[in-house]
Design a protein around this motif. Structure first.
Motif, short mmCIF file in Angstrom:
data_model
loop_
_atom_site.label_atom_id
_atom_site.label_comp_id
_atom_site.label_asym_id
_atom_site.label_seq_id
_atom_site.Cartn_x
_atom_site.Cartn_y
_atom_site.Cartn_z
N ALA A 116 0.83 -1.21 0.00
CA ALA A 116 0.00 0.00 0.00
C ALA A 116 0.86 1.26 0.00
N THR A 117 1.89 1.27 0.84
CA THR A 117 2.79 2.42 0.91
C THR A 117 3.48 2.64 -0.42
N LYS A 118 3.94 1.55 -1.02
CA LYS A 118 4.63 1.66 -2.31
C LYS A 118 3.72 2.23 -3.40
N MET A 119 2.43 1.87 -3.33
CA MET A 119 1.48 2.33 -4.34
C MET A 119 0.78 3.63 -3.96
N GLY A 120 1.08 4.14 -2.76
CA GLY A 120 0.45 5.38 -2.31
C GLY A 120 -1.02 5.21 -1.97
N LEU A 121 -1.38 4.06 -1.41
CA LEU A 121 -2.78 3.76 -1.10
C LEU A 121 -3.01 3.67 0.40
N ASN A 122 -4.24 3.93 0.80
CA ASN A 122 -4.67 3.69 2.17
C ASN A 122 -5.27 2.29 2.25
N LEU A 123 -5.33 1.74 3.46
CA LEU A 123 -5.93 0.41 3.62
C LEU A 123 -7.39 0.40 3.19
N SER A 124 -8.07 1.54 3.28
CA SER A 124 -9.47 1.62 2.86
C SER A 124 -9.63 1.42 1.36
N GLU A 125 -8.52 1.56 0.61
CA GLU A 125 -8.54 1.39 -0.84
C GLU A 125 -8.09 0.00 -1.26
N ILE A 126 -7.93 -0.88 -0.27
CA ILE A 126 -7.43 -2.23 -0.53
C ILE A 126 -8.46 -3.26 -0.14
N GLY A 127 -8.60 -4.29 -0.97
CA GLY A 127 -9.43 -5.43 -0.66
C GLY A 127 -8.57 -6.65 -0.44
N TYR A 128 -9.07 -7.59 0.34
CA TYR A 128 -8.33 -8.83 0.58
C TYR A 128 -9.31 -10.00 0.61
N MET A 129 -8.96 -11.09 -0.07
CA MET A 129 -9.80 -12.28 -0.09
C MET A 129 -9.02 -13.44 0.52
N GLY A 130 -9.54 -13.97 1.63
CA GLY A 130 -8.85 -15.06 2.33
C GLY A 130 -9.84 -16.08 2.87
N ASP A 131 -9.28 -17.15 3.44
CA ASP A 131 -10.16 -18.25 3.87
C ASP A 131 -9.75 -18.91 5.17
N ASP A 132 -8.69 -18.40 5.84
CA ASP A 132 -8.26 -19.11 7.05
C ASP A 132 -7.66 -18.16 8.07
N ILE A 133 -7.24 -18.70 9.19
CA ILE A 133 -6.76 -17.90 10.33
C ILE A 133 -5.63 -16.97 9.92
N ILE A 134 -4.76 -17.44 9.06
CA ILE A 134 -3.61 -16.64 8.62
C ILE A 134 -4.05 -15.37 7.88
N ASP A 135 -5.29 -15.35 7.41
CA ASP A 135 -5.81 -14.20 6.67
C ASP A 135 -6.61 -13.23 7.54
N LEU A 136 -6.91 -13.63 8.75
CA LEU A 136 -7.87 -12.91 9.58
C LEU A 136 -7.46 -11.47 9.87
N MET A 137 -6.22 -11.24 10.26
CA MET A 137 -5.79 -9.89 10.60
C MET A 137 -5.93 -8.95 9.42
N ALA A 138 -5.52 -9.41 8.25
CA ALA A 138 -5.64 -8.57 7.06
C ALA A 138 -7.10 -8.27 6.74
#
Length: 202
Positions: A116-138
């Motif tokens: 996000a920092t490299k692309m100049g984006l805020n977390l609100s401009e990012i989506g994430y698709m996950g399916d397990d505990i390792i993905d939960l924080m994101a």
């Protein structure tokens, strides 16, 4: 007489997709400039096939591949962040022209924040698709969190949206279509078009 142009009606396919989600989710989707995907269980069905020499094999869905290409062609960056390490993921990403590929990542949020920092984006401009505990924080920190129906319920309930298809069976394509529909870009994708043939189309 009003000088304002009339609002353009959404393409019928976009309207069909957006009829299934509420206005607040549509607003989240309109803001997305980077979509990050887990691999195992999202881009694949989560099963690992081992050959006689011990290598793990993965199956990817062509529908998902085209969806990722459509996101990229319509101004939404794509990244893969996965907990496992393997040449197969790198090969699939290369076929689809995805440069941001991060493997062997157990703590995914810091990596996503770095992108996000490299692309100049805020977390609100990012989506994430996950399916397990390792993905939960994101999933808990990004603007749009997506999951798959075969994820553990305590993971999918954190998501803003859950695909109808299972991971590895078109769930990623559903997600891509949803984002493009919310941003008013899916209709144009349905017109006759010529694809960049530098890599795999799907």
């Amino acid at each position: 007489m009003s000088q304002h142009s009339p609002l353009t009606a959404p393409h019928p396919v976009e309207a069909l997709i957006l009829a299934r989600v509420d206005a607040s989710l549509q607003q989240r989707l309109k803001a997305i400039r980077l979509m990050v995907f887990d691999v195992d269980g999202v881009l694949t069905d989560g099963r690992l096939w081992y050959g006689e020499h011990g290598e793990a094999l993965k199956a990817f869905h062509a529908l998902d591949g085209l969806g990722l290409r459509l996101l990229k062609e319509n101004g939404v960056h794509v990244a893969l962040v996965t907990g496992r390490q393997g040449a197969i993921v790198a090969r699939r990403a290369a076929d689809l022209g995805i440069a941001e590929v991060h493997q062997g990542i157990s703590d995914k949020l810091p990596v996503i924040q770095e992108i996000a920092t490299k692309m100049g984006l805020n977390l609100s401009e990012i989506g994430y698709m996950g399916d397990d505990i390792i993905d939960l924080m994101a999933m808990q920190r990004v603007g749009f969190a997506a999951s798959v129906p075969n994820a553990p319920p305590y993971i999918s309930q954190v998501a803003h949206w859950v695909a109808a298809q299972d991971g590895g069976s078109g769930a990623v394509r559903e997600c891509c279509d949803l984002i493009l529909a919310a941003q008013g870009k899916l209709g144009a994708c349905l017109q006759p078009r010529t694809f960049n043939t530098a890599g795999s189309i799907q």
